[in-house]
Design an enzyme around this catalytic site. Structure first.
Site, PDB file in Angstrom:
ATOM      1  N   ASP A  85       0.849  -1.198   0.000  1.00 57.10           N
ATOM      2  CA  ASP A  85       0.000   0.000   0.000  1.00 57.10           C
ATOM      3  C   ASP A  85       0.884   1.247   0.000  1.00 57.10           C
ATOM      4  O   ASP A  85       2.078   1.184   0.333  1.00 57.10           O
ATOM      5  CB  ASP A  85      -0.917   0.002   1.229  1.00 57.10           C
ATOM      6  CG  ASP A  85      -2.134   0.907   1.059  1.00 57.10           C
ATOM      7  OD1 ASP A  85      -2.230   1.630   0.044  1.00 57.10           O
ATOM      8  OD2 ASP A  85      -2.998   0.890   1.958  1.00 57.10           O
ATOM      9  N   GLU A 107      -8.185  -0.485   4.505  1.00 57.07           N
ATOM     10  CA  GLU A 107      -6.727  -0.638   4.440  1.00 57.07           C
ATOM     11  C   GLU A 107      -6.196  -1.167   5.775  1.00 57.07           C
ATOM     12  O   GLU A 107      -5.356  -2.063   5.805  1.00 57.07           O
ATOM     13  CB  GLU A 107      -6.073   0.707   4.105  1.00 57.07           C
ATOM     14  CG  GLU A 107      -6.326   1.146   2.673  1.00 57.07           C
ATOM     15  CD  GLU A 107      -5.860   2.561   2.365  1.00 57.07           C
ATOM     16  OE1 GLU A 107      -5.836   2.902   1.180  1.00 57.07           O
ATOM     17  OE2 GLU A 107      -5.542   3.316   3.297  1.00 57.07           O
TER      18      GLU A 107
HETATM   19  C1  5RP Z   1      -5.769   5.819   0.396  1.00 51.36           C
HETATM   20  C2  5RP Z   1      -4.396   5.878   0.954  1.00 51.36           C
HETATM   21  C3  5RP Z   1      -3.274   6.013  -0.020  1.00 51.36           C
HETATM   22  O1  5RP Z   1      -2.347   5.007   0.236  1.00 51.36           O
HETATM   23  C4  5RP Z   1      -2.620   7.328   0.171  1.00 51.36           C
HETATM   24  O2  5RP Z   1      -3.607   8.352   0.077  1.00 51.36           O
HETATM   25  C5  5RP Z   1      -1.524   7.570  -0.875  1.00 51.36           C
HETATM   26  O3  5RP Z   1      -2.126   7.702  -2.114  1.00 51.36           O
HETATM   27  P1  5RP Z   1      -1.305   8.005  -3.427  1.00 51.36           P
HETATM   28  O4  5RP Z   1      -0.539   6.761  -3.734  1.00 51.36           O
HETATM   29  O5  5RP Z   1      -2.361   8.309  -4.442  1.00 51.36           O
HETATM   30  O6  5RP Z   1      -0.405   9.178  -3.157  1.00 51.36           O
HETATM   31  O7  5RP Z   1      -4.170   5.834   2.135  1.00 51.36           O
HETATM   32  O8  5RP Z   1      -6.734   5.775   1.414  1.00 51.36           O
END
Ligand code: 5RP
Length: 228
Positions: A85, A107
């Protein structure tokens, strides 16, 4: 290299942590979208994915990857070795602020069900101290003002994310200006308020490693221990 190229590089580097024949835990966001596309290229080598958002599920299926129900996977005794993630901020202890995409609750659930959290970020996400990025908090709608007033009492400036409903039917308060001298203690405190579904601090359960992309390449970060 632009930021999307860095995100893609971090996502690609995560593929080496995926073991053949295993189920993969998949997060959400634009960096994870690149990871899902990379995963699509090796879909014959994995046993499917458990997803943390409807958007990630749609993209997994579009890449020919079976999306499995977390409850079914766990009830049948199968392990999920790796969760991949992104993050909105990550510090050197690999504690994170997450939820910029609003998927923080699922998540946190999927991450907790997986053995190892691999965080993929570009270097702009690495910070000395968490808290510049407004902290997302998922809240049951009727508790909005109760939770907002408590966040204000802690020094934060909560704002409801406009026009946004989570996959769980709740709202998000984005909280600017919240002091975070001890992210794990703050996470525990906010988590136990009535009406809070999930706080976007991933501090008590930080990532196990981070893959940080910069123009010079992708660097692996392991958590730095904090002196007691
Ligand atoms: C979504 C999240 C994402 O991991 C976080 O916002 C990072 O996103 P991105 O990869 O678009 O910068 O927590 O809920």
């Amino acid at each position: 290299m632009d930021q999307n190229e860095l995100k893609r590089a971090a996502a690609r580097a995560a593929i080496e942590f995926i073991e053949t024949g295993t189920i993969v835990g998949v997060g959400s966001g634009s960096t994870v979208n690149f990871f899902i596309d990379e995963l699509g290229a090796i879909r014959g080598r994995i046993a499917g994915a458990v997803s943390s958002s409807e958007r990630s599920s749609d993209r997994l299926r579009a890449n020919g990857i079976e999306v499995l129900e977390l409850n079914t996977v766990l009830a049948t005794g199968r392990a999920i070795p790796v969760y991949v993630d992104g993050a909105d901020e990550i510090n050197r202890q690999l504690q994170m602020i997450k939820g910029g995409g609003g998927a923080l609750t699922r998540e946190k659930i999927v991450a907790a069900a997986c053995s190892r959290f691999v965080c993929i970020v570009d270097r702009s996400k690495v910070v000395d101290a968490l808290g510049s990025y407004p902290l997302p908090v998922e809240v049951v709608p009727m508790a909005r003002e109760l939770v907002a007033s408590r966040l204000r009492a802690l020094g934060g400036r909560p704002e409801q994310r406009a026009g946004f409903v989570t996959d769980n039917g709740n709202l998000i308060l984005d909280v600017a200006g919240l002091p975070m001298p001890d992210p794990a203690a703050l996470e525990a405190e906010i988590n136990q308020w009535p009406g809070v579904v999930t706080v976007g601090l991933f501090a008590r359960d930080a990532a196990d490693l981070a893959l940080v992309a910069s123009p010079g390449g992708v660097q692996r970060l392991d958590p730095v221990a904090v002196a007691a």
